[in-house]
Design an enzyme around this catalytic site. Structure first.
Site, PDB file in Angstrom:
ATOM      1  N   ASP A  30      20.850   0.671   1.599  1.00 40.32           N
ATOM      2  CA  ASP A  30      20.038   0.271   2.752  1.00 40.32           C
ATOM      3  C   ASP A  30      20.945   0.246   3.971  1.00 40.32           C
ATOM      4  OD1 ASP A  30      17.088  -1.519   2.815  1.00 40.32           O
ATOM      5  OD2 ASP A  30      18.325  -1.355   4.627  1.00 40.32           O
ATOM      6  N   THR A 121       4.803   5.662   0.805  1.00 45.13           N
ATOM      7  CA  THR A 121       3.482   6.313   0.869  1.00 45.13           C
ATOM      8  C   THR A 121       3.425   7.210   2.092  1.00 45.13           C
ATOM      9  OG1 THR A 121       2.421   4.563  -0.346  1.00 45.13           O
ATOM     10  CG2 THR A 121       0.990   5.886   1.034  1.00 45.13           C
ATOM     11  N   PHE A 158       2.066   2.275  -7.556  1.00 48.28           N
ATOM     12  CA  PHE A 158       0.825   1.493  -7.503  1.00 48.28           C
ATOM     13  C   PHE A 158       1.165   0.005  -7.677  1.00 48.28           C
ATOM     14  CE2 PHE A 158      -0.379   5.732  -9.011  1.00 48.28           C
ATOM     15  CZ  PHE A 158      -1.411   6.052  -8.140  1.00 48.28           C
ATOM     16  N   ARG A 160       1.411  -3.804  -6.739  1.00 47.06           N
ATOM     17  CA  ARG A 160       0.755  -4.771  -5.850  1.00 47.06           C
ATOM     18  C   ARG A 160       1.741  -5.871  -5.515  1.00 47.06           C
ATOM     19  NH1 ARG A 160      -3.461  -6.756  -9.969  1.00 47.06           N
ATOM     20  NH2 ARG A 160      -1.598  -6.386 -11.187  1.00 47.06           N
ATOM     21  N   ASN A 214      -6.498   4.286  -3.815  1.00 48.36           N
ATOM     22  CA  ASN A 214      -6.627   3.159  -2.889  1.00 48.36           C
ATOM     23  C   ASN A 214      -7.930   3.233  -2.093  1.00 48.36           C
ATOM     24  OD1 ASN A 214      -4.395   1.847  -3.734  1.00 48.36           O
ATOM     25  ND2 ASN A 214      -3.090   2.388  -2.005  1.00 48.36           N
ATOM     26  N   CYS A 266      -1.452  -1.639   2.521  1.00 43.21           N
ATOM     27  CA  CYS A 266      -1.830  -0.416   1.797  1.00 43.21           C
ATOM     28  C   CYS A 266      -3.239   0.054   2.146  1.00 43.21           C
ATOM     29  CB  CYS A 266      -1.711  -0.637   0.301  1.00 43.21           C
ATOM     30  SG  CYS A 266      -0.018  -0.879  -0.217  1.00 43.21           S
TER      31      CYS A 266
END
Ligand code: UDX
Length: 443
Positions: A30, A121, A158, A160, A214, A266
Site C-alpha cells: 500500500d 470493481t 462478493f 459483504r 449486484n 456497492c
C-alpha cells in the site's frame, strides 16, 4: 503460491488474509505508510469481524507481510491482485486512475510469468485495458520479449462488509474469468481449499457477472419497496407479502426486506455503473433507471411521513438510530442514514444520533446540528420522534421503557422494519414501519 496484493482496504486486506489462511504467502502493498505500519503491528485500519484475529494469526505464522514497496516484492509474485480503490467521479463513473497507475508501475517492473487479477470493481473491459497498460509499460522498460508471460484473470469479489471473512471462506460460488487453460489452472490453484462451485467463463462475462448479481439484488430491494408503498396504500403488511412471495423457490426469501432503500459502496455505484455501461453502448436499460429512482425516492417518502406527523421538522428534536450504511459495519460510504441525518438537519431539526460502531467515521459527514450520543437511550432524551435507519440487531435489545421515559413524544418511525414484532404500541409508543399495516389501522 506467492501472492502480491496491491491495496489494503476492505477487499485487499480481507482477501489477502483469506489467501494467507489458505496456505499462500501473501505480501500486501500500500502507498499509505501509516496503514502499513499499523498492519505490521497487527492493527487493522477498519472494523471487520474476524480480521484482527486472522491478521494476528497470519503474522505469527509468517504467511502475511506488509510493505510500501512494490519493487521489492514483485519479482517473487506468481499472482498479483490489484485491489485499490475506484471511488466514484462526480459524473458517477468509477475513477480508474489508481488501478491504471498500479498497472503502469507493475509493467515497469514485471518480466516473469505472472497472472494479474483486478479485484477492484471496474467497468466491463477494464481487465483488458489493464493488461494493455502493463504490456506497454513492459515494452517501455525494454522488456518486449516478456509481455506474453503476463496474463490477466478476472475473479470478481462478493465480500459483504461485516461478513468479509465469512464470505471469503464460504462463497456461494467462485467466478473465474480467463482466456486460456493455463491461467484457469493458476486461478484454480489460488482458490484450492475453498469448497464452492467454480464457474469458468470469459473475462468479459466475469466482469459483467459481478454487476449483474449486484443489480439483481438491488432490483429485489427496490421491488419490495414498491410493494411496501402499495401495501401502505391498501392496508397490507409487506412482511407478510414478502414471506408469501419468498417461499416460492424460484424467487427466494432473501433481499426482500422493505425499508428506506439500499446504500453502501456497492449497490448504488454498481447499478449506476451498469446503467452507464449499457448507455455507452447505445442501450437504454429502463429497468435499472427505475431501480435507481425507486431507491432514491424511498428515503424521502419515509421523511415526508414523519414531517407530516410532526408538522414540520423546524425546532424538533429527532433521535436517530444508526449511521452505518447497514448493520454490522462501521462503513458509512453511501449511507442512507447519513443522508437522512443531513436532510433532517437541513430542514431545521436538532438531531441526536447514535450508532454502535460508525460514529467516528460518520463525524466528517455530519453538520453541526447533528450531535453524537453515547448510547441509543441517551439519543432519545427530549425527542419528538425516534427514527430507526440502520438495521443494527442491538437496537432490538434496548430498554424501550427507558426510551419511553426519555422521549417527549413517544413516536417511533422504523425505516428498516427492525422492531416491528416487538409490539411497541403495547409499551406506549406510536409505531410506524415501512409498508407495515397493523390489523385495523394503516401505517
Ligand atoms: C453487497 C452484496 O451483497 C455483496 O455480494 C457485494 O459484493 C457487495 O455489495 P453490501 O453492500 O455489504 O454487499 O451489503 P448488503 O447486505 O448486500 O446490503 C446492501 C444495502 O441494501 C444495505 O444498505 C442494506 O440495508 C440494504 N438492504 C439489504 C435492504 O434494504 N433490504 C434487503 O433486503 C437487503
Amino acid at each position: 503460491m506467492n501472492i502480491v496484493m496491491v491495496g489494503t482496504g476492505y477487499v485487499g486486506l480481507a482477501s489477502g488474509l483469506g489467501f494467507a489462511k489458505l496456505g499462500h504467502r501473501v505480501v500486501c502493498v500500500d502507498i499509505d505508510a501509516s496503514k502499513i505500519a499499523k498492519l505490521e503491528l497487527g492493527e487493522p485500519t477498519f472494523f471487520e469481524p474476524g480480521v484482527p484475529e486472522t491478521l494476528k494469526e497470519m503474522l505469527e505464522a509468517g504467511r502475511i507481510m506488509f510493505t510500501t514497496s512494490l519493487k521489492d516484492v514483485v519479482d517473487e509474485a506468481q499472482v498479483v491482485i490489484i485491489a485499490v480503490g475506484t471511488p466514484p467521479l462526480p459524473n458517477g463513473q468509477a475513477d480508474l486512475s489508481f488501478v491504471y497507475k498500479v498497472a503502469e508501475d507493475l509493467g515497469a517492473l514485471l518480466r516473469h510469468d505472472c497472472v494479474v487479477i483486478v479485484k477492484s470493481t471496474v467497468p466491463v473491459g477494464t481487465n483488458r485495458i489493464v493488461l494493455e497498460k502493463i504490456q506497454r509499460a513492459m515494452q517501455e522498460a525494454g522488456h518486449d520479449e516478456a509481455t506474453s508471460r503476463v496474463r490477466i484473470g478476472s475473479v470478481p469479489e462478493f465480500l459483504r462488509p461485516g461478513y468479509a471473512m465469512e464470505d471469503f471462506f464460504h462463497p456461494a460460488r467462485i467466478i473465474l474469468g480467463a482466456d486460456d487453460e493455463e491461467t484457469f489452472s493458476v486461478l484454480d490453484r489460488l482458490h484450492a481449499g475453498l469448497e464452492a462451485p467454480r464457474v469458468r467463463m470469459s473475462i468479459e462475462s466475469a466482469e459483467l457477472t459481478k454487476y449483474a448479481a449486484n443489480a439483481l439484488l438491488a432490483t429485489k430491494i427496490s421491488f419490495i419497496n414498491e410493494i411496501a408503498n402499495i401495501a401502505d396504500e391498501v392496508g397490507a403488511d409487506v412482511r407478510e407479502v414478502a414471506q408469501g412471495v419468498g417461499m416460492d423457490p424460484r424467487l427466494g426469501p432473501h433481499f426482500l426486506n422493505a425499508g428506506i432503500g439500499f446504500g453502501g459502496m456497492c449497490f448504488p455505484k454498481d447499478v449506476s455503473a451498469l446503467h452507464q455501461i449499457a448507455g455507452t453502448k447505445g442501450y437504454e436499460c429502463k429497468l435499472l433507471s427505475a431501480v435507481i429512482e425507486v431507491n432514491s425516492r424511498q428515503r424521502e417518502r419515509f421523511l415526508r411521513k414523519v414531517e407530516h406527523d410532526l408538522n414540520g421538522f423546524k425546532g424538533k428534536r429527532i433521535a436517530l438510530w444508526g449511521l452505518a450504511f447497514k448493520g454490522g459495519t462501521d462503513d458509512v460510504r453511501g449511507s442512507i442514514s447519513i443522508d437522512i441525518a443531513q436532510r433532517l438537519a437541513g430542514r431545521g431539526a436538532d438531531v441526536y444520533a447514535f450508532d454502535p460502531k460508525a460514529m467516528d467515521r460518520a463525524k466528517a459527514y455530519l453538520p453541526e446540528n447533528v450531535k453524537l450520543c453515547s448510547t441509543a437511550v441517551d439519543a432519545c432524551e427530549g425527542a419528538d420522534a425516534l427514527l430507526v435507519v440502520t438495521e443494527w440487531p442491538e437496537f432490538r435489545e434496548v430498554s424501550f421503557e427507558a426510551v419511553r421515559e426519555r422521549m417527549i413524544d413517544p413516536r417511533i418511525y422504523d425505516g428498516r422494519n427492525l422492531l416491528t414484532d416487538l409490539e411497541l404500541e403495547k409499551k406506549g409508543f406510536s409505531y410506524k414501519g415501512v409498508g407495515v399495516c397493523r390489523p385495523g389501522r394503516h401505517s
